[in-house]
Design a protein around this motif. Structure first.
Motif, PDB file in Angstrom:
ATOM      1  N   UNK A   3       0.843  -1.190   0.000  1.00  0.00           N
ATOM      2  CA  UNK A   3       0.000   0.000   0.000  1.00  0.00           C
ATOM      3  C   UNK A   3       0.887   1.251   0.000  1.00  0.00           C
ATOM      4  N   UNK A   4       0.763   2.063  -1.052  1.00  0.00           N
ATOM      5  CA  UNK A   4       1.595   3.265  -1.208  1.00  0.00           C
ATOM      6  C   UNK A   4       1.285   4.334  -0.153  1.00  0.00           C
ATOM      7  N   UNK A   5       0.195   4.171   0.585  1.00  0.00           N
ATOM      8  CA  UNK A   5      -0.117   5.149   1.634  1.00  0.00           C
ATOM      9  C   UNK A   5       0.902   5.094   2.771  1.00  0.00           C
ATOM     10  N   UNK A   6       1.776   4.083   2.774  1.00  0.00           N
ATOM     11  CA  UNK A   6       2.812   3.980   3.805  1.00  0.00           C
ATOM     12  C   UNK A   6       3.994   4.919   3.539  1.00  0.00           C
ATOM     13  N   UNK A   7       4.045   5.538   2.358  1.00  0.00           N
ATOM     14  CA  UNK A   7       5.114   6.508   2.093  1.00  0.00           C
ATOM     15  C   UNK A   7       4.969   7.640   3.117  1.00  0.00           C
ATOM     16  N   UNK A   8       6.073   7.955   3.777  1.00  0.00           N
ATOM     17  CA  UNK A   8       6.065   8.967   4.829  1.00  0.00           C
ATOM     18  C   UNK A   8       5.926   8.388   6.224  1.00  0.00           C
ATOM     19  N   UNK A   9       5.606   7.096   6.315  1.00  0.00           N
ATOM     20  CA  UNK A   9       5.442   6.449   7.620  1.00  0.00           C
ATOM     21  C   UNK A   9       6.729   6.558   8.428  1.00  0.00           C
ATOM     22  N   UNK A  10       6.601   7.061   9.653  1.00  0.00           N
ATOM     23  CA  UNK A  10       7.743   7.132  10.556  1.00  0.00           C
ATOM     24  C   UNK A  10       7.769   5.881  11.408  1.00  0.00           C
ATOM     25  N   UNK A  11       8.927   5.258  11.471  1.00  0.00           N
ATOM     26  CA  UNK A  11       9.108   4.025  12.222  1.00  0.00           C
ATOM     27  C   UNK A  11       9.468   4.355  13.670  1.00  0.00           C
TER      28      UNK A  11
END
Length: 147
Positions: A3-11
């Motif tokens: 899912x490309x909506x995970x771009x920007x996800x901070x771990x």
């Protein structure tokens, strides 16, 4: 497909103490023989406060903390489909035994090739020391094989 909506996800942020034993083991593992990496007295004589860390050492912090595994779980990707594509480093200042590193990672990009049979996850990690000074940045490209 990831899912490309995970771009920007901070771990999750990782705080990692740099231990002398870990530095010595890492230096041995990579074949490092320079005395500032293997002998604390030599490192101090060379102007360092303690043992100098080999430049790629902080890559181990994410492995120790399980950051990659947690990221792949979040993305819904089994680890048996993951390959290490490439790794790049930018260095700002040296790391020494006794430092405490803070790693802040985020997913910078997700792309695909070959009709989705290969997906690429780009992860960027900012590394600072206990004084909040920039130590460096890691750029990781993780390849996911889908068929």
């Amino acid at each position: 497909m990831i899912d490309r909506s995970h771009v920007g996800l901070e771990l999750p942020v990782v705080h990692w103490p740099v231990e002398k034993g870990r530095l010595l083991a890492f230096a041995r593992a990579i074949g490092e023989t320079r005395p500032e990496y293997t002998d604390e007295a030599a490192a101090i004589a060379a102007g360092h406060p303690s043992l100098l860390a080999p430049p790629t050492l902080y890559c181990g912090a994410e492995l120790d903390a399980g950051t990659i595994q947690a990221m792949m779980e979040t993305l819904g990707v089994p680890l048996d489909r993951v390959l290490h594509g490439e790794q790049g480093f930018t260095y700002e200042r040296p790391v020494h035994a006794g430092d405490v590193l803070t790693l802040r990672s985020r997913i910078a990009d997700i792309s695909e090739k070959k009709g989705g049979r290969m997906e690429f996850v780009t992860k960027l990690t900012q590394v600072t020391n206990q004084r909040g000074e920039a130590v460096g940045e890691m750029r990781s490209l993780i390849v996911v094989m889908n068929g």
